[in-house]
Design a protein around this motif. Structure first.
Motif, PDB file in Angstrom:
ATOM      1  N   SER A 161      -4.471   4.236   0.322  1.00 57.87           N
ATOM      2  CA  SER A 161      -3.554   4.695   1.368  1.00 57.87           C
ATOM      3  C   SER A 161      -3.290   6.187   1.235  1.00 57.87           C
ATOM      4  O   SER A 161      -3.196   6.899   2.236  1.00 57.87           O
ATOM      5  CB  SER A 161      -2.238   3.930   1.311  1.00 57.87           C
ATOM      6  OG  SER A 161      -2.463   2.580   1.607  1.00 57.87           O
ATOM      7  N   ARG A 162      -3.184   6.656   0.009  1.00 58.47           N
ATOM      8  CA  ARG A 162      -2.964   8.097  -0.167  1.00 58.47           C
ATOM      9  C   ARG A 162      -4.134   8.888   0.389  1.00 58.47           C
ATOM     10  O   ARG A 162      -3.951   9.902   1.059  1.00 58.47           O
ATOM     11  CB  ARG A 162      -2.751   8.421  -1.639  1.00 58.47           C
ATOM     12  CG  ARG A 162      -2.531   9.915  -1.840  1.00 58.47           C
ATOM     13  CD  ARG A 162      -1.738  10.230  -3.010  1.00 58.47           C
ATOM     14  NE  ARG A 162      -1.560  11.661  -3.184  1.00 58.47           N
ATOM     15  CZ  ARG A 162      -0.943  12.178  -4.211  1.00 58.47           C
ATOM     16  NH1 ARG A 162      -0.432  11.392  -5.135  1.00 58.47           N
ATOM     17  NH2 ARG A 162      -0.811  13.477  -4.320  1.00 58.47           N
ATOM     18  N   GLU A 163      -5.320   8.397   0.121  1.00 56.36           N
ATOM     19  CA  GLU A 163      -6.509   9.075   0.640  1.00 56.36           C
ATOM     20  C   GLU A 163      -6.552   9.001   2.166  1.00 56.36           C
ATOM     21  O   GLU A 163      -6.865   9.989   2.836  1.00 56.36           O
ATOM     22  CB  GLU A 163      -7.771   8.446   0.049  1.00 56.36           C
ATOM     23  CG  GLU A 163      -9.047   9.142   0.456  1.00 56.36           C
ATOM     24  CD  GLU A 163     -10.274   8.531  -0.199  1.00 56.36           C
ATOM     25  OE1 GLU A 163     -11.337   8.594   0.439  1.00 56.36           O
ATOM     26  OE2 GLU A 163     -10.168   8.001  -1.319  1.00 56.36           O
ATOM     27  N   MET A 164      -6.202   7.855   2.718  1.00 54.23           N
ATOM     28  CA  MET A 164      -6.246   7.681   4.166  1.00 54.23           C
ATOM     29  C   MET A 164      -5.214   8.575   4.873  1.00 54.23           C
ATOM     30  O   MET A 164      -5.539   9.258   5.841  1.00 54.23           O
ATOM     31  CB  MET A 164      -5.984   6.222   4.538  1.00 54.23           C
ATOM     32  CG  MET A 164      -6.032   5.966   6.031  1.00 54.23           C
ATOM     33  SD  MET A 164      -5.746   4.250   6.477  1.00 54.23           S
ATOM     34  CE  MET A 164      -3.991   4.117   6.174  1.00 54.23           C
ATOM     35  N   LEU A 186      -2.468  17.193   5.748  1.00 54.68           N
ATOM     36  CA  LEU A 186      -1.637  17.233   6.944  1.00 54.68           C
ATOM     37  C   LEU A 186      -0.560  18.317   6.838  1.00 54.68           C
ATOM     38  O   LEU A 186      -0.268  19.005   7.808  1.00 54.68           O
ATOM     39  CB  LEU A 186      -0.989  15.861   7.163  1.00 54.68           C
ATOM     40  CG  LEU A 186      -0.138  15.711   8.411  1.00 54.68           C
ATOM     41  CD1 LEU A 186      -0.988  15.865   9.669  1.00 54.68           C
ATOM     42  CD2 LEU A 186       0.550  14.351   8.395  1.00 54.68           C
ATOM     43  N   TRP A 187       0.010  18.483   5.658  1.00 52.54           N
ATOM     44  CA  TRP A 187       1.056  19.475   5.413  1.00 52.54           C
ATOM     45  C   TRP A 187       0.511  20.624   4.564  1.00 52.54           C
ATOM     46  O   TRP A 187       1.194  21.154   3.702  1.00 52.54           O
ATOM     47  CB  TRP A 187       2.257  18.822   4.735  1.00 52.54           C
ATOM     48  CG  TRP A 187       2.936  17.827   5.622  1.00 52.54           C
ATOM     49  CD1 TRP A 187       2.742  16.472   5.635  1.00 52.54           C
ATOM     50  CD2 TRP A 187       3.885  18.103   6.642  1.00 52.54           C
ATOM     51  NE1 TRP A 187       3.526  15.895   6.600  1.00 52.54           N
ATOM     52  CE2 TRP A 187       4.240  16.874   7.234  1.00 52.54           C
ATOM     53  CE3 TRP A 187       4.471  19.280   7.118  1.00 52.54           C
ATOM     54  CZ2 TRP A 187       5.163  16.792   8.270  1.00 52.54           C
ATOM     55  CZ3 TRP A 187       5.399  19.183   8.152  1.00 52.54           C
ATOM     56  CH2 TRP A 187       5.725  17.948   8.721  1.00 52.54           C
ATOM     57  N   ALA A 227       0.777  -1.228   0.000  1.00 57.11           N
ATOM     58  CA  ALA A 227       0.000   0.000   0.000  1.00 57.11           C
ATOM     59  C   ALA A 227       0.816   1.289   0.000  1.00 57.11           C
ATOM     60  O   ALA A 227       0.329   2.306  -0.473  1.00 57.11           O
ATOM     61  CB  ALA A 227      -0.932   0.003   1.213  1.00 57.11           C
ATOM     62  N   TRP A 228       2.034   1.276   0.532  1.00 62.93           N
ATOM     63  CA  TRP A 228       2.789   2.531   0.632  1.00 62.93           C
ATOM     64  C   TRP A 228       4.262   2.247   0.870  1.00 62.93           C
ATOM     65  O   TRP A 228       4.627   1.210   1.414  1.00 62.93           O
ATOM     66  CB  TRP A 228       2.247   3.416   1.739  1.00 62.93           C
ATOM     67  CG  TRP A 228       2.352   2.788   3.109  1.00 62.93           C
ATOM     68  CD1 TRP A 228       1.480   1.905   3.663  1.00 62.93           C
ATOM     69  CD2 TRP A 228       3.403   2.976   4.064  1.00 62.93           C
ATOM     70  NE1 TRP A 228       1.930   1.534   4.909  1.00 62.93           N
ATOM     71  CE2 TRP A 228       3.101   2.171   5.192  1.00 62.93           C
ATOM     72  CE3 TRP A 228       4.554   3.749   4.092  1.00 62.93           C
ATOM     73  CZ2 TRP A 228       3.902   2.123   6.316  1.00 62.93           C
ATOM     74  CZ3 TRP A 228       5.356   3.692   5.223  1.00 62.93           C
ATOM     75  CH2 TRP A 228       5.024   2.891   6.321  1.00 62.93           C
ATOM     76  N   ILE A 229       5.079   3.191   0.442  1.00 64.46           N
ATOM     77  CA  ILE A 229       6.513   3.154   0.698  1.00 64.46           C
ATOM     78  C   ILE A 229       6.952   4.579   1.010  1.00 64.46           C
ATOM     79  O   ILE A 229       6.592   5.523   0.301  1.00 64.46           O
ATOM     80  CB  ILE A 229       7.309   2.625  -0.517  1.00 64.46           C
ATOM     81  CG1 ILE A 229       6.883   1.203  -0.865  1.00 64.46           C
ATOM     82  CG2 ILE A 229       8.815   2.679  -0.239  1.00 64.46           C
ATOM     83  CD1 ILE A 229       7.485   0.685  -2.175  1.00 64.46           C
TER      84      ILE A 229
END
Length: 121
Positions: A95-98, A104-105, A77-79
């Motif tokens: 995962s990007r959506e979550m 956040l930034w 899902a992510w790295i």
């Protein structure tokens, strides 16, 4: 800092060449002393995420910025790859959506990495 910007934009270009989607570069220099730039990209498969991560490693190492940390490589899902002043985030769409790093930034400035590269070609 100019070197960090150049490397971040080149990583974004590499992700684009590997067919990543929704690629953004965030300038964090005025937000945190921890990092200068984030590259955030979306891939559609584990294979694509690994290709992005591995090619980024090659690019950064050739540029003298060896990776100092990695998370999520065994995930589908992510790295996250940390090069000190530049951090690459490669996500699958869910995962990007979550994680929603853009929100956040939100105080970070978005870099037009394509315009930067065209100007500095």
């Amino acid at each position: 800092m100019a070197r960090s910007l150049d490397l971040a934009c080149r990583c974004a270009q590499l992700a684009d060449e590997l067919k990543a989607k929704d690629i953004i570069v965030l300038d964090l220099t005025r937000v945190t002393p921890e990092f200068d730039y984030f590259i955030i990209a979306t891939g559609n498969s584990r294979r694509q995420l690994h290709a992005i991560a591995e090619e980024a490693d090659t690019l950064m190492e050739k540029s003298g910025s060896a990776r100092i940390g990695i998370e999520g490589y065994d995930s589908n899902a992510w790295i996250l790859q940390d090069y000190g002043d530049v951090v690459l985030h490669a996500f699958d769409p869910a995962s990007r959506e979550m994680y929603d790093l853009e929100r956040l930034w939100a105080d970070a400035t978005r870099v037009d990495w394509q315009a930067y590269l065209a100007e500095h070609a």
